[in-house]
Design a protein around this motif. Structure first.
Motif, PDB file in Angstrom:
ATOM      1  N   ARG A 147      40.113  19.410  -2.552  1.00 33.30           N
ATOM      2  CA  ARG A 147      39.051  19.152  -3.522  1.00 33.30           C
ATOM      3  C   ARG A 147      38.582  20.497  -4.052  1.00 33.30           C
ATOM      4  O   ARG A 147      38.267  21.396  -3.260  1.00 33.30           O
ATOM      5  N   TYR A 159      26.354  21.629  -7.002  1.00 31.96           N
ATOM      6  CA  TYR A 159      26.791  20.924  -5.799  1.00 31.96           C
ATOM      7  C   TYR A 159      28.111  21.512  -5.284  1.00 31.96           C
ATOM      8  O   TYR A 159      29.028  21.764  -6.058  1.00 31.96           O
ATOM      9  N   ASP A 210      34.755  16.295  -7.199  1.00 33.07           N
ATOM     10  CA  ASP A 210      33.549  15.469  -7.012  1.00 33.07           C
ATOM     11  C   ASP A 210      32.556  15.780  -8.136  1.00 33.07           C
ATOM     12  O   ASP A 210      32.033  16.894  -8.225  1.00 33.07           O
ATOM     13  N   HIS A 212      29.793  14.258  -8.343  1.00 33.43           N
ATOM     14  CA  HIS A 212      28.517  14.095  -7.632  1.00 33.43           C
ATOM     15  C   HIS A 212      27.454  13.368  -8.461  1.00 33.43           C
ATOM     16  O   HIS A 212      26.325  13.837  -8.590  1.00 33.43           O
ATOM     17  N   GLU A 236      35.625  11.904  -8.258  1.00 32.59           N
ATOM     18  CA  GLU A 236      34.734  11.202  -7.329  1.00 32.59           C
ATOM     19  C   GLU A 236      33.346  11.043  -7.917  1.00 32.59           C
ATOM     20  O   GLU A 236      32.858  11.953  -8.596  1.00 32.59           O
ATOM     21  N   ASP A 237      32.722   9.913  -7.623  1.00 33.59           N
ATOM     22  CA  ASP A 237      31.346   9.644  -8.031  1.00 33.59           C
ATOM     23  C   ASP A 237      31.052  10.184  -9.430  1.00 33.59           C
ATOM     24  O   ASP A 237      30.146  11.006  -9.620  1.00 33.59           O
ATOM     25  N   GLU A 262      30.218   6.890  -1.423  1.00 35.96           N
ATOM     26  CA  GLU A 262      29.724   7.495  -0.179  1.00 35.96           C
ATOM     27  C   GLU A 262      28.266   7.126   0.097  1.00 35.96           C
ATOM     28  O   GLU A 262      27.829   7.225   1.235  1.00 35.96           O
ATOM     29  N   ARG A 283      34.740   5.027  -1.053  1.00 36.38           N
ATOM     30  CA  ARG A 283      34.283   6.118  -0.178  1.00 36.38           C
ATOM     31  C   ARG A 283      33.290   5.654   0.878  1.00 36.38           C
ATOM     32  O   ARG A 283      32.889   6.419   1.747  1.00 36.38           O
TER      33      ARG A 283
HETATM   34 MG    MG Z   1      30.957  13.228  -2.661  1.00 39.64          MG
END
Ligand code: MG
Ligand code: KDG
Length: 402
Positions: A147, A159, A210, A212, A236-237, A262, A283
């Motif tokens: 990642r 992040y 990600d 985030h 991701e997200d 997540e 996730r």
């Molecule tokens: Mg994450």
């Protein structure tokens, strides 16, 4: 066999962890992780005051009935505090059951479906050239999936990125830190990052990213389109997850695979995402998703709809969750990938474990149960300290998703 007693241990070896220990009248005990980053004591108190007294005297093998008892029986269903507490109980019971039967946990979840668990690591750079150095360092460590996150020109903190020379840890002690976010600066920079990484390392390595939770659906769609030439394993997200339908817009515009969940704690957070095939990877993981009992049902539903798992595995999930996840990953058919953010050596010393890493894969080990212990004497030297995740604001001061 009966549950004789249960206790909650809170410790803070570099960061906070909440661990449930369930004892039985036959001397076998089980461990469950109850860590909810930034809200640790809420779960600890929920367990102590509301769950443990009602656990005493029950048969620890009754994992389904005990799960339903604390879920339906509480009347107040779902929510991260409740579901993390239920997860801790559930995992500790599965640990007891597998120990009592003298088998590693994965044997009770379906046996081995694969030889090892493919994991992805984090390459976090302060900027483009540092991120490339970090990708290189992790390739040397044998990782097959990485990642990549990076500092963004014009944004002070973002992040996933630590100051140079430090390890990244999202929660900080004291009150919440605030950071400032600019989606346009981010969207202008990230495709350049992946272009540079692909130019340097080629296409044989899996790359993940990600977002985030920060993009609106149409921004996420644009991100996905811009990333297509770099063949990400997933984004991701990409945006805020409350509105499951919003993923349809993203899905309709890009072939970049989507991973979400997540912060989910129930199958009802992702039922549409799964059944309408709006995502590729789920996730939601064991500690925040109601434990093994609930995740098994969710993963089996996902299997029918071609959604694979990609469990959360950041450092705020203790080695107890990591072990549970690895047993689960080993057993289910629709496993995709597992996040691996190694804990500090002190954390591994407090939670000695049978799981191992080698050449891009992890293995849960053959110890009975989860294969994780708790060194209580050492844990006691690191008492709880209040800590929070950061709060994010847009450049005009509006509170935004972190
Ligand atoms: Mg994450
Ligand atoms: O507690 C929050 C972290 O676990 C989260 O920010 C980490 O997004 C994360 C990830 O993908 O590991």
């Amino acid at each position: 066999m009966k549950i004789k007693d249960a206790e909650v241990v809170v410790c803070s070896p570099t960061r906070n962890f909440v661990t449930l220990i369930i004892h039985t009248d036959e001397g076998i005990y089980g461990l469950g992780d109850a860590t909810l980053n930034g809200r640790e004591l809420a779960v600890a108190e929920y367990l102590k005051e509301h769950c443990i007294p009602a656990l005493i005297g029950r048969n620890p093998f009754d994992t389904e009935d005990i799960w339903q008892y604390f879920y339906k029986g509480a009347y107040w269903k779902r929510g991260p505090v409740t579901m993390t507490a239920i997860a801790a109980i559930d995992v500790a019971l599965w640990d007891i059951k597998a120990k009592a039967l003298s088998v590693p946990l994965y044997q009770l979840l379906g046996g081995k479906s694969r030889d090892g668990v493919l994991v992805y690591c984090h390459a976090n750079g302060t900027g483009l050239s540092h991120s490339i150095e970090e990708v290189h360092r992790h390739i040397e460590l044998g990782y097959k999936a990485i990642r990549v996150q990076s500092g963004i020109p014009g944004i002070e903190k973002t992040y996933g990125v630590a100051s140079k020379g430090k390890k990244y840890e999202p929660a900080t002690r004291g009150l919440p830190q605030e950071s400032v976010w600019s989606t346009s600066k981010y969207l202008n920079f990230i495709p350049k990052l992946f272009e540079a990484v692909r130019n340097k390392f080629g296409f044989d390595i899996h790359l993940l990213h990600d977002c985030h939770h920060r993009l609106t659906p149409v921004e996420a769609a644009r991100f996905g389109k811009d990333a297509e030439p770099y063949r990400l394993f997933w984004m991701e997200d990409p945006g805020s997850e409350e509105l499951q339908e919003s993923f349809r817009l993203i899905r309709n515009h890009t072939t970049t695979p989507i991973a979400v969940g997540e912060i989910f704690n129930s199958v009802f957070d992702c039922n549409k995402l799964i059944t309408e095939q709006l995502i590729d990877y789920l996730r939601m993981t064991i500690v925040h998703g109601g434990g093994i009992t609930h995740l098994l049902k969710t993963a089996h539903l996902a299997e029918i709809y071609n959604v694979r798992t990609g469990f959360h595995g950041a450092t705020d999930l203790s080695p107890v969750t990591m072990a549970a996840a690895l047993h689960f990953d080993m057993a289910i058919h629709n496993f995709g990938i597992q996040e691996h953010m190694p804990h500090e050596p002190l954390v591994d010393e407090i939670f000695p474990h049978a799981y191992t890493y080698k050449d891009g894969f992890m293995y849960p080990g053959e110890a009975a149960g989860l294969g994780v212990g708790l060194n209580r004497q050492l844990a006691a030297k690191y008492p709880y300290q209040r800590a929070y995740l950061p709060v994010n604001r847009l450049e005009d001061g509006t509170v935004w998703n972190w």
